[in-house]
Write a protein that holds these residues in place. Structure first.
Motif, mmCIF file in Angstrom:
data_model
loop_
_atom_site.group_PDB
_atom_site.id
_atom_site.type_symbol
_atom_site.label_atom_id
_atom_site.label_comp_id
_atom_site.label_asym_id
_atom_site.label_seq_id
_atom_site.Cartn_x
_atom_site.Cartn_y
_atom_site.Cartn_z
ATOM 1 N N ILE A 31 -12.899 6.834 10.245
ATOM 2 C CA ILE A 31 -12.019 5.920 9.511
ATOM 3 C C ILE A 31 -11.347 4.963 10.481
ATOM 4 O O ILE A 31 -11.352 5.184 11.686
ATOM 5 C CB ILE A 31 -10.957 6.689 8.693
ATOM 6 C CG1 ILE A 31 -10.144 7.618 9.585
ATOM 7 C CG2 ILE A 31 -11.597 7.477 7.564
ATOM 8 C CD1 ILE A 31 -9.056 8.389 8.852
ATOM 9 N N GLY A 32 -10.788 3.916 9.929
ATOM 10 C CA GLY A 32 -10.042 2.952 10.728
ATOM 11 C C GLY A 32 -10.538 1.528 10.575
ATOM 12 O O GLY A 32 -9.751 0.591 10.598
ATOM 13 N N THR A 33 -11.847 1.356 10.402
ATOM 14 C CA THR A 33 -12.376 -0.012 10.333
ATOM 15 C C THR A 33 -11.872 -0.756 9.103
ATOM 16 O O THR A 33 -11.527 -1.932 9.181
ATOM 17 C CB THR A 33 -13.922 -0.027 10.428
ATOM 18 O OG1 THR A 33 -14.357 -1.371 10.621
ATOM 19 C CG2 THR A 33 -14.577 0.566 9.202
ATOM 20 N N THR A 73 -18.439 -0.522 16.620
ATOM 21 C CA THR A 73 -18.287 -1.924 16.973
ATOM 22 C C THR A 73 -18.482 -2.743 15.700
ATOM 23 O O THR A 73 -19.268 -2.369 14.825
ATOM 24 C CB THR A 73 -19.326 -2.323 18.030
ATOM 25 O OG1 THR A 73 -19.122 -1.504 19.185
ATOM 26 C CG2 THR A 73 -19.204 -3.779 18.411
ATOM 27 N N ARG A 74 -17.780 -3.854 15.614
ATOM 28 C CA ARG A 74 -17.825 -4.670 14.404
ATOM 29 C C ARG A 74 -17.600 -6.124 14.778
ATOM 30 O O ARG A 74 -16.822 -6.425 15.691
ATOM 31 C CB ARG A 74 -16.731 -4.165 13.469
ATOM 32 C CG ARG A 74 -16.651 -4.858 12.167
ATOM 33 C CD ARG A 74 -15.641 -4.175 11.269
ATOM 34 N NE ARG A 74 -15.333 -5.097 10.179
ATOM 35 C CZ ARG A 74 -14.653 -4.786 9.114
ATOM 36 N NH1 ARG A 74 -14.178 -3.571 8.955
ATOM 37 N NH2 ARG A 74 -14.416 -5.666 8.181
ATOM 38 N N TYR A 116 -24.453 -3.256 18.853
ATOM 39 C CA TYR A 116 -24.106 -4.398 18.009
ATOM 40 C C TYR A 116 -24.635 -5.665 18.653
ATOM 41 O O TYR A 116 -24.466 -5.843 19.856
ATOM 42 C CB TYR A 116 -22.585 -4.490 17.854
ATOM 43 C CG TYR A 116 -22.178 -5.591 16.916
ATOM 44 C CD1 TYR A 116 -22.167 -5.381 15.544
ATOM 45 C CD2 TYR A 116 -21.863 -6.848 17.391
ATOM 46 C CE1 TYR A 116 -21.830 -6.395 14.681
ATOM 47 C CE2 TYR A 116 -21.525 -7.863 16.530
ATOM 48 C CZ TYR A 116 -21.512 -7.639 15.176
ATOM 49 O OH TYR A 116 -21.197 -8.649 14.313
ATOM 50 N N PRO A 117 -25.339 -6.506 17.929
ATOM 51 C CA PRO A 117 -25.564 -6.508 16.486
ATOM 52 C C PRO A 117 -26.907 -5.895 16.054
ATOM 53 O O PRO A 117 -27.182 -5.815 14.862
ATOM 54 C CB PRO A 117 -25.523 -7.999 16.146
ATOM 55 C CG PRO A 117 -26.134 -8.656 17.350
ATOM 56 C CD PRO A 117 -25.679 -7.804 18.530
ATOM 57 N N SER A 118 -27.717 -5.424 17.003
ATOM 58 C CA SER A 118 -29.091 -5.028 16.650
ATOM 59 C C SER A 118 -29.181 -3.876 15.656
ATOM 60 O O SER A 118 -30.152 -3.790 14.904
ATOM 61 C CB SER A 118 -29.888 -4.690 17.918
ATOM 62 O OG SER A 118 -29.297 -3.611 18.606
ATOM 63 N N ASP A 119 -28.202 -2.973 15.613
ATOM 64 C CA ASP A 119 -28.246 -1.843 14.678
ATOM 65 C C ASP A 119 -27.517 -2.135 13.357
ATOM 66 O O ASP A 119 -27.305 -1.229 12.561
ATOM 67 C CB ASP A 119 -27.629 -0.593 15.320
ATOM 68 C CG ASP A 119 -28.524 0.015 16.386
ATOM 69 O OD1 ASP A 119 -29.753 -0.095 16.265
ATOM 70 O OD2 ASP A 119 -27.982 0.597 17.336
ATOM 71 N N ASP A 122 -25.267 -6.793 8.988
ATOM 72 C CA ASP A 122 -24.254 -7.839 8.913
ATOM 73 C C ASP A 122 -23.215 -7.526 9.987
ATOM 74 O O ASP A 122 -23.459 -6.702 10.859
ATOM 75 C CB ASP A 122 -23.659 -7.955 7.506
ATOM 76 C CG ASP A 122 -22.890 -6.710 7.042
ATOM 77 O OD1 ASP A 122 -22.633 -5.800 7.859
ATOM 78 O OD2 ASP A 122 -22.540 -6.647 5.847
ATOM 79 N N ALA A 123 -22.081 -8.147 9.921
ATOM 80 C CA ALA A 123 -21.071 -7.949 10.964
ATOM 81 C C ALA A 123 -20.349 -6.613 10.866
ATOM 82 O O ALA A 123 -19.555 -6.281 11.738
ATOM 83 C CB ALA A 123 -20.047 -9.086 10.905
ATOM 84 N N THR A 124 -20.645 -5.824 9.819
ATOM 85 C CA THR A 124 -19.892 -4.603 9.566
ATOM 86 C C THR A 124 -20.747 -3.366 9.349
ATOM 87 O O THR A 124 -20.401 -2.286 9.810
ATOM 88 C CB THR A 124 -19.001 -4.792 8.306
ATOM 89 O OG1 THR A 124 -18.203 -5.959 8.484
ATOM 90 C CG2 THR A 124 -18.103 -3.600 8.068
#
Length: 144
Positions: A31-33, A73-74, A116-119, A122-124
């Motif tokens: 949690i947290g994002t 990562t986001r 990030y971002p390959s996996d 979108d950005a999230t």
């Protein structure tokens, strides 16, 4: 989002009761994002509630091992939300809470799980392939 289930002691107790009903020996908290991204509250307030939730879970389930995964990562995570906190600030709060509860809580560094971002698609959100990487990572940590 932690905010929805831990904003006050009554809601937190109800959430803990839901978890206790399953009687888990392992709890994985990721949690947290959303607390950051949806601007639910500042990282400091999040950290206070996170620590209280860990204490409540440990009191209710003293033999359970709790894995505390800091957010993945986001995209845009270095930007402050409306509360003035960045996503790394929320990670720091999780790490701080775990640092004094190491007898039952283990910190898992979310950014180390996926690339990030390959996996991500979108950005999230992780892609299907990223979700497989994530699942395999969790299974490895838990020895499954």
């Amino acid at each position: 989002s932690l905010h929805e289930d831990a904003v006050d002691s009554t809601a937190r107790a109800a959430f803990v009761a839901k978890i206790v009903a399953y009687n888990p020996s392992i709890i994985w908290m990721a949690i947290g994002t959303n607390d950051w991204g949806l601007n639910k509250w500042s990282a400091a307030d999040f950290g206070t509630a996170y620590a209280a939730l860990l204490d409540a879970l440990h009191t209710a389930l003293p033999s359970a091992d709790i894995y505390c995964q800091a957010p993945l990562t986001r995209g845009g995570e270095a930007s402050a939300n409306g509360s003035g906190s960045t996503l790394p600030d929320y990670r720091t709060q999780i790490a701080t809470a775990v640092s004094t509860r190491t007898s039952y809580a283990t910190l898992v560094l979310g950014p180390s799980i996926l690339s990030y971002p390959s996996d991500f698609y979108d950005a999230t959100h992780p892609s299907d392939a990223g979700s497989t990487v994530y699942a395999n990572f969790v299974k490895g940590v838990l020895g499954l």
